[in-house]
Structure formats: structure tokens, C-alpha cells
Enzyme design. Structure first.
Site, PDB file in Angstrom:
ATOM      1  N   LYS A  81       0.803  -1.234   0.000  1.00 32.64           N
ATOM      2  CA  LYS A  81       0.000   0.000   0.000  1.00 32.64           C
ATOM      3  C   LYS A  81       0.837   1.286   0.000  1.00 32.64           C
ATOM      4  O   LYS A  81       0.387   2.299  -0.523  1.00 32.64           O
ATOM      5  CB  LYS A  81      -0.942   0.014   1.209  1.00 32.64           C
ATOM      6  CG  LYS A  81      -2.149  -0.893   1.066  1.00 32.64           C
ATOM      7  CD  LYS A  81      -3.013  -0.808   2.313  1.00 32.64           C
ATOM      8  CE  LYS A  81      -4.442  -1.217   2.008  1.00 32.64           C
ATOM      9  NZ  LYS A  81      -5.353  -0.887   3.098  1.00 32.64           N
ATOM     10  N   ASP A 113     -10.253   3.792   1.837  1.00 34.63           N
ATOM     11  CA  ASP A 113     -10.504   3.168   3.149  1.00 34.63           C
ATOM     12  C   ASP A 113     -11.260   4.104   4.093  1.00 34.63           C
ATOM     13  O   ASP A 113     -12.180   3.681   4.798  1.00 34.63           O
ATOM     14  CB  ASP A 113      -9.190   2.744   3.811  1.00 34.63           C
ATOM     15  CG  ASP A 113      -8.623   1.464   3.223  1.00 34.63           C
ATOM     16  OD1 ASP A 113      -9.400   0.668   2.676  1.00 34.63           O
ATOM     17  OD2 ASP A 113      -7.393   1.264   3.314  1.00 34.63           O
TER      18      ASP A 113
END
Ligand code: ATR
Length: 277
Positions: free
Chosen positions: A70, A107
């Protein structure tokens, strides 16, 4: 004569076999009648850039990125959205027609949307939030909570230095509480979030004392295996409003699916069931 192209997407990680995203996207593709595919791809860090530069040439419209890539993908992408920059990590890549790779992080959006949909009366401004954990997931949660106007965030992490780094990055609204005193911060919290992996199947239990939880507080756990963690179980018994973590996974996928496949999918009971299969 126009030629039909089959849009491809997927998730890149290592390990990646545990990811539930393939079931979710497959469900949406099927129910929306879109002739596309979403596949899990195990990719080592050394190969990440080569793979990302190659996928668009093979019909991929984008990918999700999971542990441990990520952060690394931020250095490979050509453009990075503001929210991904603030969080310092990306979970969604869009392969643009001009060949550029755009990195985004959905997210935080997924986290807030899950709370809003599941607990419509939740008021982020009602009081401080208590956040357990200071990893990548905590960064997304903290950025999102500040964005919707939480007045103060009490943050506790086993490794205090990591929490202090977050305080430096996010500023004065964060207050670091020692891990041994994490239970105390619950007494002041209108919103409580577990972002650690504690309580997950195969991981140690979350041992933070929970007797300080306030009736009416919103309590959510990013752990979704099991769906009802001990934190949520105790919170429910104490009269808190509880929201499980599966919804965050479902909602973070919505903007990605829409960007890649052109239709906004629904987060409903069928999508939840498909993801748990
Ligand atoms: P993620 O990106 O999912 O947040 P992470 O960056 O590895 O994953 O963060 C995991 C979080 O769970 C961290 O807050 C971690 O605490 P440390 O920073 O001290 O490592 C927390 N965590 C994991 N195992 C833990 C344990 N046994 N006790 C307390 N906290 C734990």
C-alpha cells in the site's frame, strides 16, 4: 465496427489468498450484468512496478492494493489523490487511458460510509473518538474522523512511538494515551474504533478493559473475522451502538468498482453474503 473489450481488475498483495474482495466484485459484476473479471494476484515487491506497468497493456482498468504494497505503490503511481497523500498509502489504482496510474485511498470513505449507513444517528461531533492502534488502518480512520469533524481523537497503541508519529502528522486534535491506560480513554469517548488486529481469528485477544465504555457511544471494530468480536459483544451488552467491520470492506470497494466498471454498485445483504462465502 467497435470491438468489445472485457474490463479486468483485481487485487495485488502478498499474501493475497485471504482477500475477500474477489467474491465481492464477482458478485457485483454478475448482478450488474457486466462482462468483466476481478482476480487475486500474488506479487512480490521486487516485481511490483513491472507488473503495474504491464497490466494496463493486458486489458486491466485498475487494481486494489493490499498488504504489504500500500505504501510502495505511492512511489510508482503517476498521480496521487489528496486523501491518499494524507493517509500515506493507497488501496486503489486506476489505469487511465493515457497510460497514467492514479493512486487513491478509499478506506476512509468506506469507514465513514459504513458508520453513516449502519448508524444513521451517529454524530461525529458529539464528543471525542478513541482509536486503538496506530498502523496503516488507523491512519485512514483518523484522517476520515477529522474530516467529518470529530473534535478530538484519543489514540493508544502498544508501540507508543507510532502513535506519536501520527500525532505529529495529524496535529493538535490527537492526544496519545499510554497503552496500559487505553481503557481509561473509553470513558470520554463518543466513538470507539479498534484498528488493531487484536481479536481477529488466530490473533491474540484485545485485553483492553472495556468497563469504561459509555452507553450510547458508537463502537466499531475493523476486525471482521469473527463478525462479532468480543469488543462488539461487550459494547452491545453495555448499551453501545455497534457496527461490524465487514461494512467498511464493502463500502471502500464501491468507488473503485464505479471508476473501473462505470456503474455504482449497491452495498446490500446480498453483497455482504457474497463476501462472506
Ligand atoms: P494495519 O495496516 O492493518 O493497521 P499494521 O500497520 O501492522 O496493520 O498495524 C497493526 C496494529 O495492530 C498496530 O497498531 C499494532 O501495534 P504496534 O504498532 O505496537 O505493532 C497492533 N497490534 C498488533 N498486534 C498487537 C498485539 N499483540 N498487542 C497490541 N497491539 C497489537
Amino acid at each position: 465496427m467497435s470491438q468489445e473489450t472485457i474490463p479486468l481488475a483485481g487485487v495485488i498483495g502478498s499474501p493475497v489468498a485471504h482477500s475477500r474482495s474477489p467474491q465481492l466484485h464477482a458478485h457485483w459484476l454478475k448482478t450488474l450484468g457486466i462482462r468483466g473479471f476481478y482476480i487475486p494476484m500474488e506479487v512480490a515487491e521486487a516485481d511490483l512496478e513491472t507488473v503495474l506497468r504491464t497490466l494496463p497493456k493486458a486489458g486491466f482498468v485498475g487494481v486494489n492494493v493490499t498488504v504489504p504494497h500500500k505504501e510502495k505503490v505511492m512511489t510508482i503511481a503517476d498521480t496521487v489523490t489528496d486523501r491518499a497523500t494524507i493517509i500515506g498509502a493507497a488501496n486503489t489504482l486506476v489505469f487511465r487511458r493515457d497510460g497514467q496510474i492514479q493512486a487513491d485511498n478509499t478506506d476512509g470513505y468506506g469507514f465513514i460510509e459504513n458508520l453513516r449507513r449502519t448508524a444513521p444517528d451517529w454524530d461525529p461531533k458529539a464528543g471525542p473518538a478513541a482509536v486503538l492502534g496506530a498502523g496503516g488502518a488507523a491512519r485512514a480512520v483518523i484522517a476520515a474522523l477529522l474530516d467529518v469533524g470529530v473534535p478530538e481523537i484519543l489514540l493508544s497503541n502498544r508501540t507508543r512511538l507510532r502513535a506519536e508519529t501520527l500525532q505529529q502528522d495529524f496535529g493538535r486534535k490527537l492526544r496519545v494515551i499510554d497503552w496500559v491506560q487505553a481503557g481509561n480513554m473509553l470513558e470520554h469517548a463518543a466513538t470507539v474504533v479498534n484498528t488493531t488486529s487484536l481479536g481477529m481469528v488466530g490473533k491474540p485477544a484485545l485485553r483492553v478493559p472495556l468497563d469504561g465504555l459509555q452507553k450510547g457511544a458508537l463502537v466499531t471494530d475493523l476486525v471482521y473475522a469473527p463478525l462479532k468480536t468480543r469488543l462488539l459483544e461487550v459494547a452491545e451488552e453495555m448499551g453501545c451502538i455497534t457496527v461490524d467491520g465487514l461494512g467498511m470492506l464493502l463500502h471502500q470497494a464501491v468507488p473503485a468498482f464505479e471508476r473501473w466498471f462505470g456503474t455504482r454498485p449497491e452495498v446490500d445483504a446480498a453483497a455482504r453474503a457474497a463476501t462472506l462465502r
